[in-house]
Each structure stands twice: as C-alpha cells, then as structure tokens.
Scaffold this motif. Structure first.
Motif, mmCIF file in Angstrom:
data_model
loop_
_atom_site.group_PDB
_atom_site.id
_atom_site.type_symbol
_atom_site.label_atom_id
_atom_site.label_comp_id
_atom_site.label_asym_id
_atom_site.label_seq_id
_atom_site.Cartn_x
_atom_site.Cartn_y
_atom_site.Cartn_z
ATOM 1 N N ASP A 1 -6.526 -2.519 -5.671
ATOM 2 C CA ASP A 1 -5.552 -1.416 -5.730
ATOM 3 C C ASP A 1 -6.248 -0.061 -5.707
ATOM 4 O O ASP A 1 -5.845 0.877 -6.391
ATOM 5 C CB ASP A 1 -4.684 -1.544 -6.985
ATOM 6 C CG ASP A 1 -5.503 -1.478 -8.269
ATOM 7 O OD1 ASP A 1 -6.760 -1.428 -8.196
ATOM 8 O OD2 ASP A 1 -4.890 -1.462 -9.350
ATOM 9 N N THR B 1 -6.630 -2.904 0.167
ATOM 10 C CA THR B 1 -5.555 -2.279 -0.610
ATOM 11 C C THR B 1 -4.207 -2.597 0.023
ATOM 12 O O THR B 1 -3.232 -2.925 -0.672
ATOM 13 C CB THR B 1 -5.759 -0.760 -0.690
ATOM 14 O OG1 THR B 1 -7.010 -0.482 -1.311
ATOM 15 C CG2 THR B 1 -4.659 -0.109 -1.513
ATOM 16 N N ALA C 1 -1.517 2.586 -5.822
ATOM 17 C CA ALA C 1 -1.389 1.686 -4.674
ATOM 18 C C ALA C 1 0.079 1.374 -4.401
ATOM 19 O O ALA C 1 0.865 1.184 -5.337
ATOM 20 C CB ALA C 1 -2.157 0.400 -4.936
#
Length: 199
Positions: free
Chosen positions: A133, A127, A187
């Motif tokens: 994400d 991530t 994210a």
C-alpha cells in the motif's frame, strides 16, 4: 501512545549514471539531505556511482541510516558502496527489488534510465494490485518525468488504468514535496479488474 509515523524509510530509485544535466546531481544531494532532515532512513540500489552514489553519500553525511541492496552481477559494475550503514548483496534483480520494497514505506523516483523506470512501474503495479500500500512519487527534475505523467493519463483515458488508481503515482518538483506526498499517501481500494460488461 501516539501512532508510529507512517514513514520510517524511503526507497529511492535513480540512475547509476549522473545524467548530463547538473540539476540531476544537485537534486540527488538535496534528496539525501531532506531524508536525513526528517529523521528517515534511505533504501536504495547499493551502488557508489551515478545518482545512486550521490544520494547515498548525501544522506550518510547528513546522518541518515542508509541501506543498499545490490545483486551480485552488479556488485563490480555499479561499485557496491562500502561506506553506508548496511549493504546487502543478493542473488538476483528480483530479490533486490523485493528487499527494497520490504524495507521501505514508500518510493521516490529520481531521473534514471530503463532500470529506474522498470523499478518504478513494478512498485506502482504492486500498489495497484494490493500487494503493498505504498506510494510512488516521481521527482520531476527539469520536467524529466513529464512524459511519464502524460502516459499514465493516456492509460486512464484509454481505459487501462482506473481513474482512482492514477494518484498512486504523484509528480512533484522538490525533495520536500516528495516526502510530503509520501507521508499523506493513501492507497486506493483494490477492486475487480473486470468491466461491468465483462461481469
């Protein structure tokens, strides 16, 4: 047409042992039930032992789809689960982690050992780098992961993790809070790793 829900399947990382504190097993049972109650699927390491087996059995009993991924080398050692929706036997640990990530929309980390920690750190890194994400939520049963939270804070304080990346990993006390945290996760934008002085 309304947008598809962000969470469809949740990957749970957890120990192939139950641990010494009965609270760990109880949390695993509750986690499986909470996943099913929300109509989600479970993706996990494919074993029938330890917390892995407990969360899988609990989710199956409550009516969830359960997908396990286990490498050949661990098929006998972790006793591959024969009573789940799907069991994928793969060649390597790397294949296992990639398939777990590909099939899920976020990660919940329960108590476990070095293998569980390694899976969680890799998911965080993916991530952080923008490879995916997906959020990572540590189910902090009896403060099991408190030192991990402190370590991440230390990495921020020392300049190795950007402050805006720290929320990639959340720490919560209950399965319901873990699923809520994943559902609302956004994210952070991926920026240059170089400091202004290095550019």
């Amino acid at each position: 047409m309304p947008p598809a829900p962000r969470l469809k399947r949740v990957c749970v990382f957890c120990g192939a042992n139950p641990g010494l504190n009965p609270a760990f097993a109880e949390a695993a049972r509750a986690m499986g039930e909470a996943i099913a109650a929300r109509g989600l699927g479970l993706v996990y390491g494919g074993g029938h032992v330890g917390l892995m087996g407990i969360v899988a059995d609990s989710a199956m009993k409550a009516g969830a789809e359960v997908i396990g991924i286990i490498p050949e080398v661990l098929m006998r050692r972790e006793v591959g689960h024969g009573a789940i929706t799907e069991l994928h036997v793969v060649g390597t640990m790397h294949e296992r982690k990639k398939m777990m990530a590909d099939l899920s929309d976020g990660f919940i980390v329960m108590p476990g050992g070095v293998g569980t920690l390694e899976e969680a750190v890799e998911a965080f890194t993916w991530t952080q780098l923008g490879i995916h994400d997906k959020g990572i939520v540590f189910l902090d049963v009896n403060n099991y992961w408190q030192r991990m939270a402190e370590l991440l804070d230390h990495m921020v304080a020392e300049g190795f993790v950007k402050p805006e990346q720290r929320p990639i990993a959340d720490f919560v006390a209950s399965p319901e809070e873990a699923l809520e945290a994943l559902a609302r996760f956004e994210a952070p934008a991926v920026k240059s790793w170089a400091s202004p002085q290095q550019r």
